[in-house]
Design an enzyme around this catalytic site. Sequence first.
Site, PDB file in Angstrom:
ATOM      1  N   GLY A 192       0.819  -1.213   0.000  1.00 13.26           N
ATOM      2  CA  GLY A 192       0.000   0.000   0.000  1.00 13.26           C
ATOM      3  C   GLY A 192       0.845   1.252   0.000  1.00 13.26           C
ATOM      4  CE1 TYR A 193       5.669   5.367   2.864  1.00 16.34           C
ATOM      5  CE2 TYR A 193       7.197   3.922   1.702  1.00 16.34           C
ATOM      6  CZ  TYR A 193       6.930   5.119   2.349  1.00 16.34           C
ATOM      7  OH  TYR A 193       7.921   6.055   2.470  1.00 16.34           O
ATOM      8  CB  ALA A 194       5.047   0.060  -2.802  1.00 18.75           C
TER       9      ALA A 194
END
Length: 261
Positions: free
Chosen positions: A167-169
Amino acid sequence: MPSTTLDPMRAVYPSLAGRRIFISGGATGIGEAMVEAFAQQGCQVAFIDIAAEASALLADRVAKQGHLKPWWRQCDVRSVGDLQAAIHEAAQELGDFHVLVNNVASDDRHQLLDVSPDYWDERMAINQRPAFFSIQAVVPGMKRMGGGSIINLGSTGWQNKAGGYPGYAVAKSSVNGLTRGLAKELGGLGIRINTVSPGWVMTVRQMKLWLTPEGEQEIARNQCLAERLQPQDIAAMALFLASDDARMCTAQEFVVDGGWT
C-alpha cells in the site's frame, strides 16, 4: 575521510530569508530536520503533525536556538477537512505560503493477503491523499504572490522493489504522477513542483523498527556512498528546491539515496 557529523547549515540561501514554509508531518524524522533547516535559513515555518508532544518540543527548541518559533498544530491528515483547515488557519495568522513540503507518511509494514479495503483506504489517506489536498489549499495563496515552490516527498523503496508495504509502495509511486501531472498547470502561475525521493534514511523510527544487521549489510552492498543517509541530507535538497537557485527546476524527481537506485 568524510566527516560523520552532518551540518544542516551547509549552504545559506538568501532568497529563503523571510519566506513562509508549510510542512506536513514536521515533528520527527525527515520533517523535523526540514523544520530546523528552514528555520535556520530565516524562514517562518508552520507544520502539522499528529504527535503533539514532539511538535511542542521541536518548536520550543527552534525558538531557543534564536530562530522564529514555528507555528504548529496537531492534525490527523486522514481528515482532509482538518488538514485544509490547519493550512488556512496558518495562512491567516502568518500569511500565504511561499513553499509547501508534502512530507507526511507512514511506512507501516503489511502483507498483500492481509490488506482489507478499509486498511487500503487508510494507507492512501495518510500516504497519498494529503499531498493533493494540501496543494489545493496553498495554490490560491501562491497565485496571489505570483509563484511558489511545492516539494513532494516520494520514495525509492518501490523503485528498488522493496517488499513488506504494498500500500505504501503504491501511494509513493503515485507521487511522481502528481508532480508531473500538475507541473504545466502550476507553471503558468509561476509555481514550481518537484519530487524528492529519499533512500533509506536513518531516522530514529527506522533504526528502532526496521534496521537489522541484515539491513546494514544491504545498505553497504547497494549504496555507492559508504555513509548512512541522515534526515539532514533530505532537508538540504528541500532547501535548494525551495530557493530561487532552483528557479528553473520543475516536474523533476531528485533522488537522495547514496547511489542505491
